[in-house]
Scaffold this motif. Structure first.
Motif, PDB file in Angstrom:
ATOM      1  N   GLU A  62     -42.731  98.242  15.855  1.00 49.12           N
ATOM      2  CA  GLU A  62     -42.470  97.303  17.206  1.00 49.12           C
ATOM      3  C   GLU A  62     -42.671  96.120  17.318  1.00 49.12           C
ATOM      4  O   GLU A  62     -42.216  95.315  17.941  1.00 49.12           O
ATOM      5  CB  GLU A  62     -43.297  98.143  18.339  1.00 49.12           C
ATOM      6  CG  GLU A  62     -42.903  99.791  18.492  1.00 49.12           C
ATOM      7  CD  GLU A  62     -43.620 100.234  19.593  1.00 49.12           C
ATOM      8  OE1 GLU A  62     -44.414  99.934  20.152  1.00 49.12           O
ATOM      9  OE2 GLU A  62     -43.320 101.378  19.674  1.00 49.12           O
ATOM     10  N   LYS A  63     -43.740  95.609  16.373  1.00 51.67           N
ATOM     11  CA  LYS A  63     -44.065  94.071  16.333  1.00 51.67           C
ATOM     12  C   LYS A  63     -42.755  93.549  15.638  1.00 51.67           C
ATOM     13  O   LYS A  63     -42.442  92.292  16.160  1.00 51.67           O
ATOM     14  CB  LYS A  63     -45.081  93.743  15.446  1.00 51.67           C
ATOM     15  CG  LYS A  63     -46.400  94.185  15.923  1.00 51.67           C
ATOM     16  CD  LYS A  63     -47.633  94.174  15.131  1.00 51.67           C
ATOM     17  CE  LYS A  63     -48.969  94.627  15.703  1.00 51.67           C
ATOM     18  NZ  LYS A  63     -49.896  94.557  14.756  1.00 51.67           N
ATOM     19  N   ILE A  64     -42.145  93.966  14.749  1.00 50.28           N
ATOM     20  CA  ILE A  64     -41.032  93.287  14.085  1.00 50.28           C
ATOM     21  C   ILE A  64     -39.991  93.521  15.218  1.00 50.28           C
ATOM     22  O   ILE A  64     -39.035  92.452  15.359  1.00 50.28           O
ATOM     23  CB  ILE A  64     -40.591  94.075  12.810  1.00 50.28           C
ATOM     24  CG1 ILE A  64     -41.501  93.723  11.683  1.00 50.28           C
ATOM     25  CG2 ILE A  64     -39.085  93.577  12.306  1.00 50.28           C
ATOM     26  CD1 ILE A  64     -41.478  94.172  10.400  1.00 50.28           C
ATOM     27  N   VAL A  80     -38.234  86.061   4.698  1.00 47.08           N
ATOM     28  CA  VAL A  80     -37.301  87.255   4.790  1.00 47.08           C
ATOM     29  C   VAL A  80     -38.294  88.448   4.579  1.00 47.08           C
ATOM     30  O   VAL A  80     -39.225  88.585   3.749  1.00 47.08           O
ATOM     31  CB  VAL A  80     -36.177  87.186   3.619  1.00 47.08           C
ATOM     32  CG1 VAL A  80     -35.692  88.594   3.665  1.00 47.08           C
ATOM     33  CG2 VAL A  80     -35.648  86.104   3.757  1.00 47.08           C
ATOM     34  N   VAL A  81     -38.261  89.509   5.558  1.00 46.16           N
ATOM     35  CA  VAL A  81     -39.053  90.475   5.482  1.00 46.16           C
ATOM     36  C   VAL A  81     -38.043  91.743   5.025  1.00 46.16           C
ATOM     37  O   VAL A  81     -37.340  91.836   6.068  1.00 46.16           O
ATOM     38  CB  VAL A  81     -39.872  90.730   6.910  1.00 46.16           C
ATOM     39  CG1 VAL A  81     -40.513  91.967   6.891  1.00 46.16           C
ATOM     40  CG2 VAL A  81     -40.563  89.560   7.160  1.00 46.16           C
ATOM     41  N   LEU A  82     -38.163  92.472   4.186  1.00 46.55           N
ATOM     42  CA  LEU A  82     -37.389  93.491   3.810  1.00 46.55           C
ATOM     43  C   LEU A  82     -38.173  94.879   3.580  1.00 46.55           C
ATOM     44  O   LEU A  82     -39.358  94.761   3.315  1.00 46.55           O
ATOM     45  CB  LEU A  82     -36.503  93.032   2.703  1.00 46.55           C
ATOM     46  CG  LEU A  82     -35.732  91.985   2.642  1.00 46.55           C
ATOM     47  CD1 LEU A  82     -34.956  91.520   1.215  1.00 46.55           C
ATOM     48  CD2 LEU A  82     -34.695  92.211   3.635  1.00 46.55           C
ATOM     49  N   LYS A  83     -37.505  96.173   3.804  1.00 44.51           N
ATOM     50  CA  LYS A  83     -38.037  97.301   3.551  1.00 44.51           C
ATOM     51  C   LYS A  83     -38.503  97.466   2.185  1.00 44.51           C
ATOM     52  O   LYS A  83     -37.502  97.516   1.354  1.00 44.51           O
ATOM     53  CB  LYS A  83     -37.264  98.430   3.977  1.00 44.51           C
ATOM     54  CG  LYS A  83     -37.395  99.724   4.072  1.00 44.51           C
ATOM     55  CD  LYS A  83     -38.570  99.790   5.202  1.00 44.51           C
ATOM     56  CE  LYS A  83     -39.190 101.347   5.130  1.00 44.51           C
ATOM     57  NZ  LYS A  83     -40.528 101.389   4.564  1.00 44.51           N
ATOM     58  N   GLU A  84     -39.732  97.930   2.099  1.00 37.41           N
ATOM     59  CA  GLU A  84     -40.408  98.315   0.885  1.00 37.41           C
ATOM     60  C   GLU A  84     -39.552  99.438   0.314  1.00 37.41           C
ATOM     61  O   GLU A  84     -39.146 100.370   1.073  1.00 37.41           O
ATOM     62  CB  GLU A  84     -41.949  98.346   0.940  1.00 37.41           C
ATOM     63  CG  GLU A  84     -42.625  98.368  -0.461  1.00 37.41           C
ATOM     64  CD  GLU A  84     -42.378  96.905  -0.931  1.00 37.41           C
ATOM     65  OE1 GLU A  84     -41.467  96.805  -1.946  1.00 37.41           O
ATOM     66  OE2 GLU A  84     -43.486  96.250  -0.911  1.00 37.41           O
ATOM     67  N   PRO A 122     -33.799 100.296  -3.058  1.00 36.64           N
ATOM     68  CA  PRO A 122     -33.508  99.409  -4.146  1.00 36.64           C
ATOM     69  C   PRO A 122     -32.665  98.166  -3.850  1.00 36.64           C
ATOM     70  O   PRO A 122     -32.336  97.435  -4.870  1.00 36.64           O
ATOM     71  CB  PRO A 122     -32.196 100.532  -4.824  1.00 36.64           C
ATOM     72  CG  PRO A 122     -31.892 101.198  -3.459  1.00 36.64           C
ATOM     73  CD  PRO A 122     -33.105 101.434  -2.763  1.00 36.64           C
ATOM     74  N   SER A 123     -32.282  97.800  -2.840  1.00 34.78           N
ATOM     75  CA  SER A 123     -31.850  96.462  -2.101  1.00 34.78           C
ATOM     76  C   SER A 123     -33.064  95.520  -1.878  1.00 34.78           C
ATOM     77  O   SER A 123     -33.189  94.534  -2.201  1.00 34.78           O
ATOM     78  CB  SER A 123     -31.165  96.434  -0.985  1.00 34.78           C
ATOM     79  OG  SER A 123     -29.749  96.982  -1.205  1.00 34.78           O
ATOM     80  N   CYS A 124     -34.090  96.297  -0.941  1.00 30.26           N
ATOM     81  CA  CYS A 124     -34.881  95.418  -0.328  1.00 30.26           C
ATOM     82  C   CYS A 124     -36.561  95.476  -0.689  1.00 30.26           C
ATOM     83  O   CYS A 124     -37.200  94.602  -0.378  1.00 30.26           O
ATOM     84  CB  CYS A 124     -34.741  95.979   1.124  1.00 30.26           C
ATOM     85  SG  CYS A 124     -33.305  95.423   1.888  1.00 30.26           S
ATOM     86  N   GLY A 125     -36.801  96.394  -1.750  1.00 29.53           N
ATOM     87  CA  GLY A 125     -38.202  96.347  -2.176  1.00 29.53           C
ATOM     88  C   GLY A 125     -38.575  95.125  -2.810  1.00 29.53           C
ATOM     89  O   GLY A 125     -37.889  94.274  -3.541  1.00 29.53           O
ATOM     90  N   VAL A 176     -39.613  86.324  -0.032  1.00 28.70           N
ATOM     91  CA  VAL A 176     -39.407  87.766   0.236  1.00 28.70           C
ATOM     92  C   VAL A 176     -40.593  88.510   0.344  1.00 28.70           C
ATOM     93  O   VAL A 176     -41.514  88.472  -0.641  1.00 28.70           O
ATOM     94  CB  VAL A 176     -38.398  88.613  -0.549  1.00 28.70           C
ATOM     95  CG1 VAL A 176     -38.230  89.943   0.079  1.00 28.70           C
ATOM     96  CG2 VAL A 176     -37.051  87.801  -0.745  1.00 28.70           C
ATOM     97  N   VAL A 177     -41.225  89.268   1.575  1.00 25.38           N
ATOM     98  CA  VAL A 177     -42.277  89.903   1.813  1.00 25.38           C
ATOM     99  C   VAL A 177     -41.837  91.522   2.234  1.00 25.38           C
ATOM    100  O   VAL A 177     -40.641  91.495   2.761  1.00 25.38           O
ATOM    101  CB  VAL A 177     -43.351  89.386   2.713  1.00 25.38           C
ATOM    102  CG1 VAL A 177     -43.824  88.077   1.874  1.00 25.38           C
ATOM    103  CG2 VAL A 177     -42.734  89.135   4.218  1.00 25.38           C
ATOM    104  N   SER A 178     -42.854  92.209   1.802  1.00 25.38           N
ATOM    105  CA  SER A 178     -42.490  93.647   2.840  1.00 25.38           C
ATOM    106  C   SER A 178     -43.072  93.691   4.147  1.00 25.38           C
ATOM    107  O   SER A 178     -43.728  92.717   4.616  1.00 25.38           O
ATOM    108  CB  SER A 178     -43.302  94.564   1.859  1.00 25.38           C
ATOM    109  OG  SER A 178     -44.576  94.537   2.107  1.00 25.38           O
ATOM    110  N   GLU A 179     -42.844  94.693   4.809  1.00 24.27           N
ATOM    111  CA  GLU A 179     -43.143  94.840   6.073  1.00 24.27           C
ATOM    112  C   GLU A 179     -44.690  94.788   6.274  1.00 24.27           C
ATOM    113  O   GLU A 179     -45.367  94.335   7.028  1.00 24.27           O
ATOM    114  CB  GLU A 179     -42.527  96.023   7.304  1.00 24.27           C
ATOM    115  CG  GLU A 179     -42.955  97.409   6.325  1.00 24.27           C
ATOM    116  CD  GLU A 179     -42.042  97.829   5.255  1.00 24.27           C
ATOM    117  OE1 GLU A 179     -42.240  99.052   4.836  1.00 24.27           O
ATOM    118  OE2 GLU A 179     -41.381  97.041   4.732  1.00 24.27           O
TER     119      GLU A 179
END
Length: 150
Positions: free
Chosen positions: A23-25, A100-104, A107-110, A141-144
């Protein structure tokens, strides 16, 4: 401006047709402080889709031609992942993304951990294809998890 994985904003774009809503994102997107992106959809995949993992390395290895992205059935989908990574890089440049915040684990975003390529739920240290490409172009790039604790 921040570029964020669409699944984190509540869009049902994950391989199984679900999302990973935070929800914060989502609030950042609703306040026009962030833009969503899904490298897999930008690469030509649909939702739902077969799960895929990097086999033989990590995202940097895929960019270097030393590893592949393969679906559970064995179909090589590396080119679609590369296409999505390049489209995401273009989008990050267009909006002047500062982060950039990508889903940990994706295979694309980790950005710290990915699955090991054996489809058995085991994770290992590594980055996804999109993260690797963005990093090579100087984009952080960081994870959520990292983003929400900072």
């Amino acid at each position: 401006m921040i570029l964020i994985s669409a699944c984190l904003a509540g869009l049902n774009v994950r391989y199984n047709g679900t999302n990973s809503l935070d929800e914060k994102i989502q609030k950042l997107v609703l306040e026009n402080k962030a833009v969503t992106v899904c490298p897999e959809l930008m690469g030509g995949f649909t939702t739902p889709r077969e799960p895929a993992e990097i086999v033989g390395g990590n995202g940097h290895d895929v960019l270097d031609g030393k590893a592949r992205v393969v679906e559970r059935s064995g179909r090589d989908v590396t080119e679609l992942y590369l296409k999505g990574a390049n489209a995401t890089l273009q989008k990050a440049r267009e909006i002047g993304a500062t982060k950039v915040v990508l889903k940990e684990y994706s295979p694309s975003c980790g950005s710290a951990m990915i699955y090991n390529g054996e489809f058995n739920g085991t994770k290992l240290v590594g980055v996804g294809v999109t993260t690797a490409l963005l990093q090579r172009h100087g984009i952080k790039v960081v994870s959520e998890e990292q983003f929400l604790t900072n």
